[in-house]
Motif scaffolding. Sequence first.
Motif, mmCIF file in Angstrom:
data_model
loop_
_atom_site.group_PDB
_atom_site.id
_atom_site.type_symbol
_atom_site.label_atom_id
_atom_site.label_comp_id
_atom_site.label_asym_id
_atom_site.label_seq_id
_atom_site.Cartn_x
_atom_site.Cartn_y
_atom_site.Cartn_z
ATOM 1 N N MET A 92 0.541 -1.048 -0.030
ATOM 2 C CA MET A 92 -0.145 -0.026 -0.062
ATOM 3 C C MET A 92 0.964 1.231 0.012
ATOM 4 O O MET A 92 0.865 2.083 -0.919
ATOM 5 C CB MET A 92 -1.187 0.406 0.970
ATOM 6 N N PRO A 93 2.156 1.597 1.221
ATOM 7 C CA PRO A 93 3.077 2.714 0.711
ATOM 8 C C PRO A 93 3.519 2.733 -1.089
ATOM 9 O O PRO A 93 3.524 3.861 -0.699
ATOM 10 C CB PRO A 93 3.849 2.252 1.215
ATOM 11 N N GLN A 94 3.554 1.611 -1.171
ATOM 12 C CA GLN A 94 4.309 2.306 -2.603
ATOM 13 C C GLN A 94 3.388 2.221 -3.372
ATOM 14 O O GLN A 94 3.480 2.531 -4.530
ATOM 15 C CB GLN A 94 4.838 0.705 -2.773
ATOM 16 N N ALA A 95 1.880 1.764 -3.248
ATOM 17 C CA ALA A 95 1.269 2.101 -4.151
ATOM 18 C C ALA A 95 1.013 4.149 -4.543
ATOM 19 O O ALA A 95 0.316 4.831 -5.352
ATOM 20 C CB ALA A 95 -0.073 1.513 -3.745
ATOM 21 N N ARG A 96 0.762 4.293 -2.648
ATOM 22 C CA ARG A 96 0.217 5.570 -2.320
ATOM 23 C C ARG A 96 1.042 6.237 -2.975
ATOM 24 O O ARG A 96 1.878 7.457 -3.415
ATOM 25 C CB ARG A 96 0.229 5.822 -1.066
ATOM 26 N N VAL A 113 11.206 4.350 -2.869
ATOM 27 C CA VAL A 113 11.562 4.402 -4.399
ATOM 28 C C VAL A 113 12.604 3.608 -5.398
ATOM 29 O O VAL A 113 12.369 3.001 -6.458
ATOM 30 C CB VAL A 113 12.333 5.938 -4.951
ATOM 31 N N GLU A 114 13.576 3.461 -4.644
ATOM 32 C CA GLU A 114 14.363 2.428 -5.034
ATOM 33 C C GLU A 114 14.130 0.827 -5.627
ATOM 34 O O GLU A 114 14.119 0.317 -5.958
ATOM 35 C CB GLU A 114 15.675 2.068 -3.852
ATOM 36 N N ARG A 115 12.789 0.152 -4.520
ATOM 37 C CA ARG A 115 12.287 -0.764 -4.866
ATOM 38 C C ARG A 115 11.069 -0.650 -5.804
ATOM 39 O O ARG A 115 11.206 -1.826 -6.706
ATOM 40 C CB ARG A 115 11.769 -1.105 -3.393
ATOM 41 N N LEU A 116 10.659 0.490 -6.125
ATOM 42 C CA LEU A 116 9.574 0.304 -7.042
ATOM 43 C C LEU A 116 10.612 0.830 -8.464
ATOM 44 O O LEU A 116 10.735 0.208 -9.374
ATOM 45 C CB LEU A 116 9.210 2.183 -7.003
ATOM 46 N N TYR A 131 8.523 0.103 -11.829
ATOM 47 C CA TYR A 131 7.381 1.129 -11.912
ATOM 48 C C TYR A 131 7.612 2.726 -12.141
ATOM 49 O O TYR A 131 6.936 3.001 -12.402
ATOM 50 C CB TYR A 131 6.659 0.844 -10.944
ATOM 51 N N ILE A 132 8.997 2.873 -12.020
ATOM 52 C CA ILE A 132 9.728 4.063 -11.084
ATOM 53 C C ILE A 132 11.152 4.570 -11.922
ATOM 54 O O ILE A 132 11.656 3.546 -12.139
ATOM 55 C CB ILE A 132 9.517 5.318 -10.164
ATOM 56 N N GLU A 133 10.893 5.593 -12.802
ATOM 57 C CA GLU A 133 12.233 6.573 -13.495
ATOM 58 C C GLU A 133 12.689 7.265 -12.550
ATOM 59 O O GLU A 133 12.022 8.196 -12.102
ATOM 60 C CB GLU A 133 12.148 6.763 -14.993
ATOM 61 N N ARG A 134 14.467 6.959 -12.078
ATOM 62 C CA ARG A 134 14.569 8.243 -11.620
ATOM 63 C C ARG A 134 15.021 9.194 -12.724
ATOM 64 O O ARG A 134 15.899 9.118 -13.599
ATOM 65 C CB ARG A 134 15.628 8.117 -10.901
ATOM 66 N N THR A 175 9.934 9.278 -12.365
ATOM 67 C CA THR A 175 8.639 10.031 -13.326
ATOM 68 C C THR A 175 8.197 8.623 -13.510
ATOM 69 O O THR A 175 8.902 7.496 -13.246
ATOM 70 C CB THR A 175 8.857 10.008 -14.804
ATOM 71 N N LEU A 176 6.954 8.107 -13.672
ATOM 72 C CA LEU A 176 6.435 7.000 -13.638
ATOM 73 C C LEU A 176 6.843 6.266 -15.491
ATOM 74 O O LEU A 176 7.044 7.243 -16.626
ATOM 75 C CB LEU A 176 4.485 6.648 -14.525
ATOM 76 N N SER A 177 7.159 4.834 -15.137
ATOM 77 C CA SER A 177 7.915 4.538 -16.302
ATOM 78 C C SER A 177 6.228 3.777 -16.961
ATOM 79 O O SER A 177 5.184 3.835 -16.057
ATOM 80 C CB SER A 177 8.292 3.016 -15.602
ATOM 81 N N GLU A 178 6.248 2.905 -17.959
ATOM 82 C CA GLU A 178 5.306 2.750 -18.507
ATOM 83 C C GLU A 178 4.505 1.353 -18.591
ATOM 84 O O GLU A 178 2.869 1.534 -17.764
ATOM 85 C CB GLU A 178 5.486 2.037 -19.906
ATOM 86 N N ASP A 179 5.083 0.836 -17.645
ATOM 87 C CA ASP A 179 4.523 -0.362 -16.357
ATOM 88 C C ASP A 179 3.802 0.603 -14.954
ATOM 89 O O ASP A 179 2.784 -0.389 -15.041
ATOM 90 C CB ASP A 179 4.889 -0.862 -15.982
#
Length: 161
Positions: free
Chosen positions: A39-43, A74-77, A82-85, A98-102
């Motif tokens: 849930m924290p990752q989803a938020r 962020v590191e786990r995502l 799911y996330i790009e830095r 930013t969000l990746s395509e996935d």
Amino acid sequence: MTGPTSAELRGAILHDFERLMEHVAQWRQVGLADVDVTMPQARCLIFVGLRPASPISALASHLHIGLPAASGLVERLVEAGYIERNVDPLDRRHQLLTLSEDGRALVDRFHELSSERLGDLLHGLSAAELRGLRLGVAALEREARTEEPSTEPSHPERTPA
């Protein structure tokens, strides 16, 4: 005989809204059942989706967590894809999220689940209830447009849990 005061009505609406948000959170948890995110990752994903190119500090502030905890999320995502830095072009010491395509597809799925469920609930309301709800939601949206975004609660007596 008089009806409830404005303060009493605001209190009742806040209480009802909190209960509604608990239901929304449960719907999202059901949507997360087959996805390997907490849930924290989803938020975190939803925040980055709403505020692309945000620094990690903004995410930490929004989630009311420290920078190390936000960096870990962020590191786990990032590892999950799911996330790009990206390096901040104005200050190369900072990274923007930013969000990746996935990641975008997953956030879209969260919103679809909530919208579908909320649409189902709206079908159970009468025309008069729908009209009243429409007026109330429009008024809240109008007030939200006039407020400056802030990380501080506007009412000190109501601090986030």
